[in-house]
Design a protein around this motif. Sequence first.
Motif, mmCIF file in Angstrom:
data_model
loop_
_atom_site.group_PDB
_atom_site.id
_atom_site.type_symbol
_atom_site.label_atom_id
_atom_site.label_comp_id
_atom_site.label_asym_id
_atom_site.label_seq_id
_atom_site.Cartn_x
_atom_site.Cartn_y
_atom_site.Cartn_z
ATOM 1 N N LEU A 151 0.826 -1.200 0.000
ATOM 2 C CA LEU A 151 0.000 0.000 0.000
ATOM 3 C C LEU A 151 0.866 1.259 0.000
ATOM 4 N N ARG A 152 1.968 1.234 0.748
ATOM 5 C CA ARG A 152 2.871 2.393 0.769
ATOM 6 C C ARG A 152 3.469 2.640 -0.614
ATOM 7 N N GLU A 153 3.728 1.569 -1.346
ATOM 8 C CA GLU A 153 4.336 1.685 -2.666
ATOM 9 C C GLU A 153 3.368 2.261 -3.712
ATOM 10 N N LEU A 154 2.078 2.081 -3.480
ATOM 11 C CA LEU A 154 1.070 2.537 -4.438
ATOM 12 C C LEU A 154 0.733 4.006 -4.223
ATOM 13 N N ARG A 155 0.361 4.669 -5.289
ATOM 14 C CA ARG A 155 -0.175 6.024 -5.240
ATOM 15 C C ARG A 155 -1.681 5.915 -5.459
ATOM 16 N N MET A 156 -2.385 6.986 -5.190
ATOM 17 C CA MET A 156 -3.847 6.968 -5.353
ATOM 18 C C MET A 156 -4.253 6.638 -6.783
ATOM 19 N N VAL A 157 -3.496 7.105 -7.749
ATOM 20 C CA VAL A 157 -3.819 6.785 -9.141
ATOM 21 C C VAL A 157 -3.661 5.287 -9.378
ATOM 22 N N ASP A 158 -2.657 4.664 -8.768
ATOM 23 C CA ASP A 158 -2.487 3.214 -8.883
ATOM 24 C C ASP A 158 -3.694 2.485 -8.304
ATOM 25 N N ILE A 159 -4.137 2.931 -7.142
ATOM 26 C CA ILE A 159 -5.286 2.303 -6.482
ATOM 27 C C ILE A 159 -6.540 2.472 -7.331
ATOM 28 N N SER A 160 -6.720 3.653 -7.922
ATOM 29 C CA SER A 160 -7.890 3.889 -8.779
ATOM 30 C C SER A 160 -7.887 2.961 -9.986
ATOM 31 N N VAL A 161 -6.734 2.803 -10.620
ATOM 32 C CA VAL A 161 -6.637 1.919 -11.789
ATOM 33 C C VAL A 161 -6.840 0.473 -11.354
ATOM 34 N N LEU A 162 -6.281 0.096 -10.225
ATOM 35 C CA LEU A 162 -6.454 -1.271 -9.724
ATOM 36 C C LEU A 162 -7.921 -1.564 -9.425
ATOM 37 N N ARG A 163 -8.605 -0.607 -8.810
ATOM 38 C CA ARG A 163 -10.043 -0.781 -8.532
ATOM 39 C C ARG A 163 -10.821 -0.901 -9.839
ATOM 40 N N LEU A 164 -10.490 -0.070 -10.813
ATOM 41 C CA LEU A 164 -11.166 -0.122 -12.102
ATOM 42 C C LEU A 164 -10.951 -1.480 -12.769
ATOM 43 N N MET A 165 -9.720 -1.969 -12.738
ATOM 44 C CA MET A 165 -9.422 -3.258 -13.368
ATOM 45 C C MET A 165 -10.150 -4.392 -12.657
ATOM 46 N N SER A 166 -10.244 -4.328 -11.336
ATOM 47 C CA SER A 166 -10.943 -5.397 -10.619
ATOM 48 C C SER A 166 -12.443 -5.329 -10.901
ATOM 49 N N GLN A 167 -13.000 -4.143 -11.059
ATOM 50 C CA GLN A 167 -14.417 -4.014 -11.404
ATOM 51 C C GLN A 167 -14.665 -4.605 -12.777
ATOM 52 N N ASN A 168 -13.786 -4.307 -13.726
ATOM 53 C CA ASN A 168 -13.952 -4.829 -15.073
ATOM 54 C C ASN A 168 -13.790 -6.336 -15.109
ATOM 55 N N HIS A 169 -12.968 -6.865 -14.231
ATOM 56 C CA HIS A 169 -12.726 -8.300 -14.218
ATOM 57 C C HIS A 169 -13.888 -9.058 -13.573
ATOM 58 N N PHE A 170 -14.456 -8.518 -12.520
ATOM 59 C CA PHE A 170 -15.462 -9.244 -11.764
ATOM 60 C C PHE A 170 -16.897 -8.930 -12.168
ATOM 61 N N TYR A 171 -17.119 -7.815 -12.799
ATOM 62 C CA TYR A 171 -18.486 -7.457 -13.176
ATOM 63 C C TYR A 171 -18.612 -7.510 -14.689
ATOM 64 N N LEU A 172 -19.392 -8.443 -15.137
ATOM 65 C CA LEU A 172 -19.537 -8.615 -16.576
ATOM 66 C C LEU A 172 -20.551 -7.649 -17.172
ATOM 67 N N ASP A 173 -21.534 -7.231 -16.375
ATOM 68 C CA ASP A 173 -22.519 -6.302 -16.926
ATOM 69 C C ASP A 173 -21.882 -4.924 -17.062
ATOM 70 N N GLN A 174 -22.198 -4.285 -18.128
ATOM 71 C CA GLN A 174 -21.638 -2.954 -18.411
ATOM 72 C C GLN A 174 -22.683 -1.894 -18.089
ATOM 73 N N SER A 175 -23.180 -1.941 -16.866
ATOM 74 C CA SER A 175 -24.241 -1.026 -16.472
ATOM 75 C C SER A 175 -23.753 0.416 -16.467
#
Length: 175
Positions: A108-132
Amino acid sequence: AEVAIDSGASLIPGVSGAVSGYKRARFERNIKRMVEEFNTNIQEIITNLESKTEEQKKQIDELFDYVLDFAIDEQQAEKIEYMVNGFVKITEHEKITEDFVLTYYDVLRELRMVDISVLRLMSQNHFYLDQSEGRETFEDVMERHGITYEQYESVRRNLHRIGLLTTRADVNVTK
């Protein structure tokens, strides 16, 4: 690096006070943010601690010291929310190792907020198939952080390099 900065600052008149003032302001800002986040999650923490033995509570107290150390030195106060969330999750477990906790907070210390935002986005795209509608897109992340597409791709490559993102090619090689 911090020792070198402190040593160098002490040699230049006036700079030492500025460095100390900056560190004190960051300390106060981070502690205030941490208290706010704990206040938000206090009921869940209390509920989790009620089922713990005295030994488990002692271990959680020791792990809390690590959380505090990481939060005090954090450059981006927004990440403290994730630090506190990690601590809340620690209190849910019956047994957790010090190494596991330190690894989480080191990453977590190594990550920046932009990294966390992209990681969250990628996990949402991976786990949620609906494109609501209303779901966050990479354009939203780029706009929020004021980055270009090339910078966005650079963040993705960095996350892949440190092992937090996998590509389809990685999955195929593993299979």
